[in-house]
Design a protein around this motif. Sequence first.
Motif, mmCIF file in Angstrom:
data_model
loop_
_atom_site.group_PDB
_atom_site.id
_atom_site.type_symbol
_atom_site.label_atom_id
_atom_site.label_comp_id
_atom_site.label_asym_id
_atom_site.label_seq_id
_atom_site.Cartn_x
_atom_site.Cartn_y
_atom_site.Cartn_z
ATOM 1 N N ALA A 13 0.821 -1.212 0.000
ATOM 2 C CA ALA A 13 0.000 0.000 0.000
ATOM 3 C C ALA A 13 0.854 1.260 0.000
ATOM 4 O O ALA A 13 0.778 2.073 -0.916
ATOM 5 N N CYS A 14 1.697 1.413 1.012
ATOM 6 C CA CYS A 14 2.466 2.664 1.147
ATOM 7 C C CYS A 14 3.842 2.576 0.502
ATOM 8 O O CYS A 14 4.485 3.595 0.295
ATOM 9 N N GLY A 15 4.319 1.377 0.203
ATOM 10 C CA GLY A 15 5.601 1.204 -0.463
ATOM 11 C C GLY A 15 6.803 1.319 0.457
ATOM 12 O O GLY A 15 7.941 1.334 -0.002
ATOM 13 N N GLU A 16 6.582 1.359 1.762
ATOM 14 C CA GLU A 16 7.679 1.495 2.708
ATOM 15 C C GLU A 16 8.339 0.138 2.963
ATOM 16 O O GLU A 16 7.664 -0.863 3.167
ATOM 17 N N MET A 17 9.675 0.096 2.924
ATOM 18 C CA MET A 17 10.431 -1.114 3.217
ATOM 19 C C MET A 17 10.553 -1.239 4.736
ATOM 20 O O MET A 17 10.962 -0.295 5.418
ATOM 21 N N LYS A 21 9.118 -9.139 9.877
ATOM 22 C CA LYS A 21 8.334 -9.461 11.069
ATOM 23 C C LYS A 21 7.414 -8.332 11.513
ATOM 24 O O LYS A 21 6.515 -8.547 12.307
ATOM 25 N N SER A 22 7.612 -7.135 10.996
ATOM 26 C CA SER A 22 6.754 -6.021 11.404
ATOM 27 C C SER A 22 5.624 -5.783 10.398
ATOM 28 O O SER A 22 4.925 -4.788 10.490
ATOM 29 N N GLY A 51 0.944 -2.908 9.630
ATOM 30 C CA GLY A 51 -0.087 -3.282 10.593
ATOM 31 C C GLY A 51 -1.053 -2.156 10.893
ATOM 32 O O GLY A 51 -1.621 -2.111 11.973
ATOM 33 N N LYS A 52 -1.243 -1.233 9.947
ATOM 34 C CA LYS A 52 -2.127 -0.090 10.167
ATOM 35 C C LYS A 52 -3.382 -0.216 9.299
ATOM 36 O O LYS A 52 -3.310 -0.644 8.155
ATOM 37 N N GLU A 53 -4.493 0.196 9.857
ATOM 38 C CA GLU A 53 -5.753 0.135 9.113
ATOM 39 C C GLU A 53 -5.702 1.041 7.884
ATOM 40 O O GLU A 53 -6.252 0.710 6.830
ATOM 41 N N PHE A 85 -8.735 -8.154 9.583
ATOM 42 C CA PHE A 85 -7.635 -7.226 9.829
ATOM 43 C C PHE A 85 -7.881 -6.429 11.098
ATOM 44 O O PHE A 85 -6.985 -6.264 11.919
ATOM 45 N N LEU A 86 -9.113 -5.952 11.275
ATOM 46 C CA LEU A 86 -9.439 -5.180 12.473
ATOM 47 C C LEU A 86 -9.350 -6.047 13.730
ATOM 48 O O LEU A 86 -9.000 -5.558 14.802
ATOM 49 N N LYS A 87 -9.644 -7.351 13.594
ATOM 50 C CA LYS A 87 -9.551 -8.256 14.740
ATOM 51 C C LYS A 87 -8.099 -8.517 15.129
ATOM 52 O O LYS A 87 -7.777 -8.585 16.313
#
Length: 104
Positions: A13-17, A21-22, A51-53, A85-87
């Motif tokens: 989604a955001c393209g961040e490396m 594990k995160s 791990g962000k909505e 995902f929200l769970k």
Amino acid sequence: MKPRKIPLRKCVACGEMMPKKSLIRIVRSPEGEVSIDLTGKKSGRGAYLCGKEACFRLAQKNRALDRALKAQVGQEVYEQLASDFLKVEPQFIKVRDEKEEEDE
């Protein structure tokens, strides 16, 4: 001693490396079923999300999972993933924070 190599993956989604594990892995199994893989060991083609909505919503809007999984992901699958995902988001954040503390 040589420092251990940390595997990096890119959020679709955001393209961040980020360290593998995160991130949360979304997997398309050989049977074509799309699900969340918290263990990171299910067989099939995988895509990673922060791990962000907000990143999940962005991936849904841009159909990033369709491209990453090389298959059409139906709207009902996105809705199921959204509820899953929200769970798992609080659980994932807790586990990620514990692993980061262990690494320090």
